[in-house]
Design an enzyme around this catalytic site. Structure first.
Site, short mmCIF file in Angstrom:
data_model
loop_
_atom_site.label_atom_id
_atom_site.label_comp_id
_atom_site.label_asym_id
_atom_site.label_seq_id
_atom_site.Cartn_x
_atom_site.Cartn_y
_atom_site.Cartn_z
CB CYS A 135 4.85 6.55 5.28
SG CYS A 135 5.67 5.85 6.23
CB CYS A 138 3.35 4.36 7.87
SG CYS A 138 4.61 5.68 7.95
CG ASP A 139 -0.31 4.60 5.81
OD1 ASP A 139 -0.28 4.17 6.74
OD2 ASP A 139 -0.15 5.11 5.56
#
Ligand code: NAP
Length: 311
Positions: A135, A138-139
Site C-alpha cells: 500500500c 499507507c507507507d
C-alpha cells in the site's frame, strides 16, 4: 431473538456500499457487515481518476468511499463491524456467524473483494511492514528520500510507482516480462519520470536484512542470473512494494457457492447458484475490476435481492 434482515451485505467496498444504497432506497431492511475499514482496495488507493462524476482534479480513495458510506447510511443501511467466521447460505434463511454476533437475512450479497497477491519470494513474511508493503498510500511516507522497488507491470504497479516518486529518491519497477501491461497513458507517465527505472524480465527471489529489509536477490527470468541488491550504506534499508494483482476473499463460501479459481460465478443479474445469494464486485468472475463496475454490480445485486424477496 436475532433480527431477520431483508438483505445482509458482506463487505463495505464500492460494491457493498452501492448495494447498501440501492437496498436502502428500496426500503429493504439492510445490514452491511465490514471487518475492517470501509473501502476495500480503494481505501488504500491514493488517487482515483476514472470514476465518472468524481472531482475531475482527482481525489483519494478514502474521500470517495466516505461519501459512498454516508450515502448508503442516509437511506437506512445499518452497519456492523464484525469478522465473519461461518456462513450457511443454503436455506431460505441465510445464517451468518461473526466473532461478535450472529446475523440472519432473507438474502445475502457477497461483496468481500480481493486482497493483494504476495510477491512470492523467500522470507517475504518476515519483512512485511519492515520494508515490504502492498500500500503506497499507507507507507510511502516511511520511504521519504530512500530507494524503493515496485514489483509488477500492471496499472496498479505503474501508477503507484509514479506516486512513490513524490517520496522516494529513486523508484525501480521490477517486472517479470520486458513490456508493461499497464494502459499506455499510465506507462507514458512512468517513462517520462526521471526518478523511475526498470528491471525487466526480473523477479524477486529472496529478501533479507537485520530486522528491516536491506537486501534482496533478484533473478533474471531469461538468463537465470541471480543479482544481490543491497541498500545504500547511509540508508541501511529500502522499500519493496508488491502490486501483482489480487486474490479473491472467498474461502468462507467454498462448498456452498460455485466458483472458478476462487472467484464467485454469477449471471449478469449477480445471482449465484444459490437462491437469494448474490455476489458483487471484485469477488466475482468478470473481465473488468474497477470501482465503476463494482458499484454497478452492487446496484444490480440489490435490485435483484428486492425482486427475490418480492417473489
Ligand atoms: P494486473 O493488471 O493483473 O497486473 C498484475 C501485474 O503483476 C502484471 O504485470 C503481471 O505480470 C504481474 N504479476 C502477476 N503475478 C506475478 C507474479 N507472481 N510475479 C511477478 N509478477 C506478477 O493487476 P493490477 O495492476 O493490480 O490491476 C488490477 C485491475 O485493476 C486491472 O483491471 C487494472 O486495470 C485495474 N486498475 C486500474 C487502475 C486505473 O485504471 N487507474 C489502477 C489500478 C488498477 P504480467 O504482465 O507478466 O502478467
Amino acid at each position: 431473538m436475532t433480527k431477520l434482515y431483508d438483505v445482509i451485505i458482506i463487505g463495505a467496498g464500492p460494491a457493498g456500499l452501492a448495494a447498501g444504497l440501492y437496498a436502502g432506497r428500496a426500503r429493504l431492511s439492510t445490514l452491511i457487515i465490514e471487518k475492517g475499514q470501509d473501502g476495500g482496495q480503494i481505501s488504500i488507493t491514493d488517487e482515483i481518476e476514472n470514476y465518472p462524476g468524481q472531482n475531475p482534479e482527482g481525489e483519494s480513495g478514502p474521500e470517495l468511499i466516505a461519501r459512498m458510506a454516508k450515502q448508503a447510511e442516509k437511506f437506512g443501511a445499518e452497519r456492523a463491524s464484525d469478522t465473519i467466521k461461518e456462513v450457511d447460505l443454503t436455506g431460505d434463511i441465510k445464517k451468518i456467524k461473526g466473532t461478535k454476533g450472529e446475523y440472519e437475512a432473507k438474502t445475502v450479497i457477497i461483496a468481500t473483494g480481493a486482497f493483494p497477491r504476495p510477491i512470492g519470494c523467500k522470507n517475504e513474511g518476515q519483512y512485511i511492514g519492515k520494508g515490504i508493503s502492498f500500500c503506497a498510500t499507507c507507507d510511502a511516507a516511511f520511504f521519504e528520500d530512500f530507494e524503493v522497488y515496485v514489483v509488477g507491470g500492471g496499472d496498479a504497479a505503474v501508477e503507484e510507482a509514479v506516486y512513490l516518486t513524490k517520496f522516494a529518491r529513486k523508484v525501480t519497477i521490477i517486472h517479470r516480462r520486458d513490456e508493461l501491461r499497464a494502459a499506455k497513458s499510465v506507462q507514458e507517465k512512468a517513462f517520462a519520470n526521471d526518478k523511475i527505472s526498470f528491471l525487466w524480465d526480473t523477479v524477486v527471489d529472496s529478501v533479507d536484512g537485520d530486522g528491516i529489509l536491506s537486501s534482496m536477490v533478484v533473478k533474471n527470468k531469461k538468463t537465470g542470473e541471480l543479482t544481490t541488491i543491497t541498500a545504500d550504506e547511509d540508508d541501511g534499508m529500502f522499500g519493496l512494494f508488491g502490486f501483482i494483482g489480487y486474490l479473491p476473499r472467498s474461502e468462507l463460501f467454498e462448498g456452498q457457492v460455485d466458483m472458478k479459481d476462487g472467484y464467485i460465478i454469477t449471471d449478469e443479474d449477480m445471482k449465484t447458484n444459490l437462491p437469494g445469494v448474490f455476489a458483487a464486485g471484485d469477488i466475482r468472475v468478470k473481465s473488468l475490476r474497477q470501482v465503476i463496475t463494482a458499484a454497478a454490480d452492487g446496484a444490480i445485486a440489490a435490485v435483484q435481492a428486492y425482486k427475490y424477496i418480492e417473489g
